[in-house]
Design a protein around this motif. Structure first.
Motif, PDB file in Angstrom:
ATOM      1  N   LEU A  60       0.830  -1.212   0.000  1.00 58.44           N
ATOM      2  CA  LEU A  60       0.000   0.000   0.000  1.00 58.44           C
ATOM      3  C   LEU A  60       0.861   1.258   0.000  1.00 58.44           C
ATOM      4  CD1 LEU A  60      -2.806  -1.082   2.483  1.00 58.44           C
ATOM      5  CD2 LEU A  60      -3.146  -0.429   0.094  1.00 58.44           C
ATOM      6  N   THR A  61       1.969   1.217   0.728  1.00 59.71           N
ATOM      7  CA  THR A  61       2.856   2.386   0.759  1.00 59.71           C
ATOM      8  C   THR A  61       3.413   2.678  -0.631  1.00 59.71           C
ATOM      9  OG1 THR A  61       3.474   1.873   3.038  1.00 59.71           O
ATOM     10  CG2 THR A  61       4.920   3.366   1.819  1.00 59.71           C
ATOM     11  N   VAL A  62       3.896   1.639  -1.313  1.00 58.91           N
ATOM     12  CA  VAL A  62       4.439   1.826  -2.658  1.00 58.91           C
ATOM     13  C   VAL A  62       3.338   2.247  -3.621  1.00 58.91           C
ATOM     14  CG1 VAL A  62       5.457   0.603  -4.617  1.00 58.91           C
ATOM     15  CG2 VAL A  62       6.410   0.321  -2.330  1.00 58.91           C
ATOM     16  N   LEU A  63       2.145   1.642  -3.486  1.00 59.93           N
ATOM     17  CA  LEU A  63       1.028   2.024  -4.363  1.00 59.93           C
ATOM     18  C   LEU A  63       0.694   3.501  -4.177  1.00 59.93           C
ATOM     19  CD1 LEU A  63      -1.244   1.439  -6.346  1.00 59.93           C
ATOM     20  CD2 LEU A  63      -2.616   0.584  -4.437  1.00 59.93           C
ATOM     21  N   GLY A  64       0.705   3.973  -2.922  1.00 62.00           N
ATOM     22  CA  GLY A  64       0.438   5.390  -2.680  1.00 62.00           C
ATOM     23  C   GLY A  64       1.457   6.284  -3.354  1.00 62.00           C
ATOM     24  N   ARG A  65       2.733   5.902  -3.285  1.00 60.63           N
ATOM     25  CA  ARG A  65       3.772   6.698  -3.956  1.00 60.63           C
ATOM     26  C   ARG A  65       3.534   6.739  -5.471  1.00 60.63           C
ATOM     27  NH1 ARG A  65       8.273   7.782  -0.764  1.00 60.63           N
ATOM     28  NH2 ARG A  65       8.463   6.586   1.186  1.00 60.63           N
ATOM     29  N   ALA A  66       3.163   5.584  -6.030  1.00 59.10           N
ATOM     30  CA  ALA A  66       2.941   5.528  -7.475  1.00 59.10           C
ATOM     31  C   ALA A  66       1.729   6.370  -7.874  1.00 59.10           C
ATOM     32  CB  ALA A  66       2.743   4.078  -7.910  1.00 59.10           C
ATOM     33  N   LEU A  67       0.651   6.266  -7.096  1.00 55.07           N
ATOM     34  CA  LEU A  67      -0.546   7.057  -7.404  1.00 55.07           C
ATOM     35  C   LEU A  67      -0.261   8.549  -7.282  1.00 55.07           C
ATOM     36  CD1 LEU A  67      -3.225   4.899  -5.552  1.00 55.07           C
ATOM     37  CD2 LEU A  67      -2.948   5.133  -8.020  1.00 55.07           C
ATOM     38  N   SER A  68       0.522   8.908  -6.287  1.00 54.37           N
ATOM     39  CA  SER A  68       0.898  10.320  -6.154  1.00 54.37           C
ATOM     40  C   SER A  68       1.686  10.779  -7.373  1.00 54.37           C
ATOM     41  CB  SER A  68       1.725  10.512  -4.876  1.00 54.37           C
ATOM     42  OG  SER A  68       2.119  11.857  -4.746  1.00 54.37           O
ATOM     43  N   GLY A  69       2.514   9.860  -7.911  1.00 53.57           N
ATOM     44  CA  GLY A  69       3.315  10.215  -9.075  1.00 53.57           C
ATOM     45  C   GLY A  69       2.517  10.441 -10.330  1.00 53.57           C
ATOM     46  N   ILE A  70       1.304   9.861 -10.403  1.00 50.28           N
ATOM     47  CA  ILE A  70       0.466  10.076 -11.590  1.00 50.28           C
ATOM     48  C   ILE A  70      -0.668  11.062 -11.295  1.00 50.28           C
ATOM     49  CG2 ILE A  70       0.983   7.833 -12.617  1.00 50.28           C
ATOM     50  CD1 ILE A  70      -1.626   6.761 -11.569  1.00 50.28           C
ATOM     51  N   GLY A  71      -0.561  11.757 -10.183  1.00 50.29           N
ATOM     52  CA  GLY A  71      -1.512  12.820  -9.890  1.00 50.29           C
ATOM     53  C   GLY A  71      -2.770  12.400  -9.178  1.00 50.29           C
ATOM     54  N   GLN A  72      -2.875  11.143  -8.771  1.00 45.70           N
ATOM     55  CA  GLN A  72      -4.076  10.680  -8.061  1.00 45.70           C
ATOM     56  C   GLN A  72      -3.805  10.766  -6.559  1.00 45.70           C
ATOM     57  OE1 GLN A  72      -5.810   7.031  -9.543  1.00 45.70           O
ATOM     58  NE2 GLN A  72      -5.393   7.552 -11.673  1.00 45.70           N
ATOM     59  N   THR A  73      -3.678  11.990  -6.076  1.00 49.00           N
ATOM     60  CA  THR A  73      -3.265  12.209  -4.687  1.00 49.00           C
ATOM     61  C   THR A  73      -4.323  11.763  -3.689  1.00 49.00           C
ATOM     62  OG1 THR A  73      -4.063  14.490  -4.882  1.00 49.00           O
ATOM     63  CG2 THR A  73      -1.720  14.096  -5.290  1.00 49.00           C
ATOM     64  N   GLY A  74      -5.583  11.862  -4.067  1.00 44.62           N
ATOM     65  CA  GLY A  74      -6.641  11.431  -3.145  1.00 44.62           C
ATOM     66  C   GLY A  74      -6.533   9.953  -2.825  1.00 44.62           C
ATOM     67  N   ARG A  75      -6.371   9.132  -3.866  1.00 44.21           N
ATOM     68  CA  ARG A  75      -6.209   7.691  -3.652  1.00 44.21           C
ATOM     69  C   ARG A  75      -4.913   7.391  -2.901  1.00 44.21           C
ATOM     70  NH1 ARG A  75      -6.565   3.932  -8.663  1.00 44.21           N
ATOM     71  NH2 ARG A  75      -6.255   2.379  -7.023  1.00 44.21           N
ATOM     72  N   ALA A  76      -3.873   8.160  -3.223  1.00 41.59           N
ATOM     73  CA  ALA A  76      -2.601   7.948  -2.538  1.00 41.59           C
ATOM     74  C   ALA A  76      -2.758   8.142  -1.033  1.00 41.59           C
ATOM     75  CB  ALA A  76      -1.542   8.901  -3.091  1.00 41.59           C
ATOM     76  N   GLN A  77      -3.467   9.198  -0.640  1.00 42.56           N
ATOM     77  CA  GLN A  77      -3.680   9.457   0.787  1.00 42.56           C
ATOM     78  C   GLN A  77      -4.442   8.312   1.444  1.00 42.56           C
ATOM     79  OE1 GLN A  77      -2.955  12.444   2.745  1.00 42.56           O
ATOM     80  NE2 GLN A  77      -1.495  12.835   1.106  1.00 42.56           N
ATOM     81  N   VAL A  78      -5.453   7.772   0.751  1.00 39.98           N
ATOM     82  CA  VAL A  78      -6.223   6.647   1.303  1.00 39.98           C
ATOM     83  C   VAL A  78      -5.317   5.434   1.519  1.00 39.98           C
ATOM     84  CG1 VAL A  78      -8.069   4.985   0.832  1.00 39.98           C
ATOM     85  CG2 VAL A  78      -8.420   7.411   0.338  1.00 39.98           C
TER      86      VAL A  78
END
Length: 1016
Positions: free
Chosen positions: A968-986
């Motif tokens: 989940l931590t790595v997935l959050g970093r990846a989502l943040s990298g593609i601009g999906q910050t809301g999902r990254a925070q979750v």
């Protein structure tokens, strides 16, 4: 903005005009002949523009020449003028020699597409087999039906649309997958010109619509968890495509990830406002509201319940139907349809087979009553007593039937043949239904069958009447849980059941959903107003007393089974008794042969004969099972009748030997050179031999539940316990499979307890090793450490070095996870020494790879690379591909940290393919997770998100919460990298919660990611 209409989207804009010649029609151009060599031509435009003749590629020339070919192919047989082709290739500013260039390109294409022929002239037209020159322009004609990949894709999309409209989603999905598989990268890749660019956009839009349609059907089929990974990657690649966002929200919601689904909406709304200054379309906003309200309509679609057919019922000579008849709607409808078709047929015969008490007579009588209106001339009934010691004689039954039909006693002949002939004569011209209940076999039934148009017969029997010519055979199984509960409720009363629904479900389950048993249990409860449903459930919970409890008045389950058992031949009766001893839901033919100590061919003959008597069921080809109550009765027969009594234990010992020897064979073929198989308990009965690794894996996973049941059963006897423990150790792949992990853990716990209670220190040490692996896989590192420490002590006391080796190895990797690097290095160094003392080279390699990770954690990167490579060299030299994948995994981690990202990805991909092929779900998921880390380091955020999503899906239910937090931590970093910050925070919030609950130091790192500074 980008919604997809219902059904499968069709390719936009370009369509085949009605005037275009079909591929099967000859060209109307004068003089055109189709030479043989053109029949094998194939073209692709859904990717690079390419051509093949058969399997040989055909050179299509320069980019401009390919652009000309593409323009002609996409016109689907219509002629393109020279001016149109010039505009297609160069647009509004063509070169001065554009016309000459077009003619040159066309001439070169002719030579490669029709190398064996020359241009032919007739009238004003020049033509070859494929490229046609006409009126100053060109066309491609006379291609085979599937010569162009775009045409194939269009046909498949049309087929999928028809399948979806017809409700066949499985076929529609598979057809769309085939269509999408035709794309090979970017459409018209590398082709210049404005026409190519326009077509590229058009066809890419169509491809995305097909993808959306296929994903929509995936969700309709319940594949939401699998779809999340693909949708995450697609939304990263196409961030403004709202339909993909909508599908991702739905997939996340159905996967139980509501917070992420809502975060997708928040990200989308922000992105649309920032980029386009608009709000999400109404469909997306409506979906958000439905998610917030937990709308039940968003749950997985379920199949509608079948409607019950209404059939009128009239009284007749038939026995009375039971007032509480329940369920069986499918069989009622099926039999009713057959009886309704009796008019106009010589005779309609249906034969129902099943174990005693399954409700054959009840169903047949009920169906016969419903069908009375179709047989106005009468209904005949007889109990043929086929399950008893003295079955009814056919001539006696015929005498009774003839008298019922109005024949005088004096007119009834004596012989069977004469009575049967008279019976058929009396029935001529009449419409009569005959119910032949409880038949012994087909020979008893044949003389009693009417042979005239309009009559029908219903036959019930415990024997499957395969030799009854023309009969419609039905195997009647037990009730479904819902039907069983409904029958119990009808007899007991709604009020008593409603307050104790769970206990009622326990009662019908204890009855094995057998109608007779349910009726007996319910009748006992109905007659005892002081009993609760829970009291009855408790009585039936004791398997040793269950059959004795299931009797009321003249009804008894045991007596019903006794009738069938009493008719078995001695060899059949022995097989029935001994097979009932084995735990497990079913048994394979090979395992049954071990129990009976017979050749497989003889065993199959015996088992199939038991299936024909309905005392045994054929679960699948080569697999057999008992009904639960029949199994209890078979065990009672074994305790009562099996002589000598020691044969019961011998039968189970042979089964244990068979499973242990077979599991050892699986282990050996998967891990060549591994010494574990040399240290297992000896067996006296052989196991299966496997031709290849895949066959071995198939057997292990197919037998998993039965194998674990055999292990648990053997744990109760000190003489079989060591073999049971060794079998569990040899089958430890099951602990990492996900599907069998919980059963494996429960079995390991039971074995540890059994070994401890019997004071078997050596056996306990080995059982503890199976438990250490379970705790390690589940992320329970402290418990794994405790069990490994105890295993070392017990194994050293009993001079059993193998558990010491593996326990040291386990403690080394656990110390790594707990950041105790010095302890880990000591344990692994000692493990290497022990493995070398045993001559166990694969064990040495395993410890070296784990030591590589200790070096990596302590900054000794080059040493880590060297140790992992040493492990790979050992495994590869021994042909051990599965363990070699573990070594490549370790090397991939070392290369990642050393910055060699390309090589790291290659090693991890190699490991992933082996793990996936070997069904190692834990390591498949971890390899995907590590690939996501490599992608992040290489700044490929979208690919990292896709790999992390796939890792979450694969690791569902296995690997433990700590590993889930890492992903989940790595997935959050990846989502943040593609601009999906809301999902990254979750994702980070969920990971932080996991780490904090476990007391893991990673919690602080994730909390830092959630800080306002990081979020901004």
């Amino acid at each position: 903005m980008d919604g997809v209409p219902d059904g499968v989207p069709r390719v936009p804009e370009q369509r085949r005009p009605d005037s275009t010649p079909t591929p099967s029609e000859p060209s109307t151009t004068p003089g055109a002949e189709r030479p043989a060599e053109t029949a094998a031509l194939r073209f692709s435009v859904l990717g690079p523009v390419r051509a093949w003749r058969g399997d040989e590629p055909v050179t299509t020339g320069s980019p401009q020449q390919r652009a000309l070919l593409a323009a002609l192919l996409l016109r689907e047989g219509r002629t393109a003028t020279a001016a149109e082709l010039i505009a297609a290739l160069w647009g509004e500013e063509p070169p001065s020699q554009a016309l000459a260039a077009v003619r040159t390109y066309a001439s070169r294409l002719r030579k490669v597409l029709d190398p064996g022929g020359e241009a032919r002239r007739s009238g004003g037209t020049t033509t070859t087999a494929v490229l046609v020159s006409e009126s100053g322009g060109y066309a491609v004609r006379d291609l085979a039906e599937e010569a162009l990949d775009l045409t194939v894709a269009q046909d498949l999309a049309t087929e999928a649309e028809k399948a979806r409209s017809a409700g066949n989603l499985c076929h529609a999905r598979e057809t769309l997958r085939r269509a999408l598989a035709l794309w090979d990268g970017e459409t018209l890749a590398g082709v210049p010109g404005p026409y190519a660019e326009t077509q590229r956009v058009r066809l890419e839009e169509w491809r995305l619509q097909l993808v959306e349609s296929r994903l929509d059907m995936d969700l309709e089929q319940g594949c939401h968890a699998e779809a999340v990974s693909e949708l995450t990657a697609l939304t990263a690649a196409h961030p403004l495509r709202e339909r993909l966002r909508e599908l991702l929200m739905l997939a996340l919601y159905r996967s139980g990830r509501q917070a992420e689904a809502l975060a997708v909406y928040a990200d989308t709304r922000r992105l649309l406002a920032d980029e386009l200054g608009v709000d999400p379309r109404p469909g997306l906003s409506e979906l958000q509201q439905r998610i917030l309200q937990a709308d039940p309509g968003l749950a997985e679609p379920s199949s509608p319940a079948p409607e019950l057919a209404a059939v009128p019922v009239r009284p007749a000579q038939l026995p009375a139907t039971v007032p509480d008849f329940t369920g069986r709607s499918g069989f009622v409808r099926e039999l009713g349809d057959i009886l309704a078709s009796a008019e106009g047929r010589v005779m309609a015969v249906s034969a129902l087979a099943g174990i005693g008490g399954v409700g054959k007579t009840t169903l047949a009588v009920h169906v016969a009553h419903q069908a009375r209106a179709a047989f106005p001339d009468g209904q005949l009934y007889v109990d043929l007593q086929g399950a008893g010691a003295r079955a009814a004689e056919p001539e006696t039954v015929l005498g009774s039937f003839l008298r019922a039909l109005g024949t005088a006693d004096s007119a009834i002949p004596d012989s069977l043949a004469e009575r049967a002939a008279l019976y058929r004569s009396v029935l001529a011209g009449r419409r009569v239904l005959v119910l032949l209940d409880n038949a012994r076999d087909a020979a008893q039934v044949r003389p009693l069958l009417p042979g005239t148009d309009g009559c029908a017969a219903l036959v019930t029997s415990r024997v499957r009447m395969l030799d009854l010519a023309g009969a419609h055979l039905i195997d009647l199984d037990v009730m479904s849980p819902d039907e069983a509960l409904a029958l119990f409720t009808k007899i007991v009363g709604e009020e008593r059941v409603a307050s104790e629904r769970k206990a009622a479900l326990d009662v019908v389950a204890a009855c094995g959903f057998l109608p007779l048993a349910i009726r007996i249990a319910a009748s006992r409860l109905a007659a005892r107003r002081t009993w609760t449903v829970s009291v009855l459930a408790a009585k039936l919970a004791d398997e040793r007393r269950r059959l004795d409890e299931l009797q009321a008045g003249d009804l008894a389950v045991k007596a019903t089974f006794e009738l069938g058992y009493g008719q078995l031949e001695p060899a059949q009766a022995r097989a029935f008794r001994l097979l009932g001893l084995a735990d497990g839901p079913d048994i394979s033919l090979a395992a049954a042969a071990a129990v009976l100590d017979l050749p497989v061919e003889d065993t199959e003959d015996l088992l199939e004969s038991l299936v024909d008597t309905s005392l045994l069921e054929s679960a699948a080809p080569g697999r057999y099972r008992f009904h639960d109550l029949v199994r209890l009765y078979a065990r009672a027969c074994a305790e009562r009748d099996e002589l000598p009594p020691s044969e019961r234990g011998s039968a189970l010992s042979r089964l244990l030997d068979f499973y242990l020897a077979s599991a050892a064979g699986v282990y050996a073929i998967e891990r060549p050179g591994d010494r574990l198989v040399d240290h297992l308990e000896p067996t006296s009965y052989p196991g299966l031999r496997f031709d290849n690794r895949h066959a071995a894996q198939d057997w292990l996973y197919a037998e998993a539940i039965c194998l674990l049941a055999c292990v648990r059963q053997a744990a109760g006897r000190p003489e079989t316990l060591p073999r049971a423990i060794d079998m569990l150790w040899a089958a430890h792949d099951l602990s990492e499979s996900g599907a069998n992990s919980k059963e494996y853990e429960a079995t390991a716990q039971a074995l540890v307890g059994a070994a401890r209670s019997h004071g078997l220190g050596r056996a306990e040490a080995r059982a503890l090793m199976t438990l250490v692996n379970v705790h390690h896989v589940s992320g329970r590192f402290e418990r794994a450490e405790e069990e490994a420490e105890r295993a070392i002590r017990l194994a050293q006391e009993s001079d059993d070095l193998l558990p010491v080796c593996w326990a040291r190895n386990a403690r080394g990797i656990i110390a790594l996870y707990q950041n105790r690097h010095a302890d880990g290095e000591e344990h692994l160094s000692r493990a290497i020494e022990h493995f070398r003392a045993l001559g166990d080279r694969p064990g040495v390699a395993a410890a070296l790879c784990n030591l590589s990770r200790i070096h990596l954690a302590t900054g000794r990167t080059q040493g880590a690379v060297a140790l992992a490579q040493e492990g790979i060299d050992i495994y590869d030299a021994m042909g051990n591909s599965l363990r070699g994948a573990n070594a490549r995994y370790a090397l991939g981690l070392a290369l990642t940290q050393s910055g060699e990202l390309h090589s790291a990805a290659e090693r991890l991909q190699e490991a992933l393919e082996v793990f996936r092929d070997s069904r190692q779900r834990l390591w498949e998921g971890m390899s995907l997770f590590r690939l996501a880390e490599v992608d992040l380091a290489a700044r490929r955020a979208a690919r990292a998100a896709a790999n992390a999503e796939m890792a979450l899906t694969v690791l569902r239910g296995i690997g433990g919460e700590w590993r889930r937090g890492n992903v989940l931590t790595v997935l959050g970093r990846a989502l943040s990298g593609i601009g999906q910050t809301g999902r990254a925070q979750v994702c980070w919030q969920e990971a932080a919660g996991i780490y904090e609950e476990l007391g893991s130091p990673e919690a602080a790192e994730v909390r830092a990611l959630l800080s306002p500074v990081q979020a901004a």
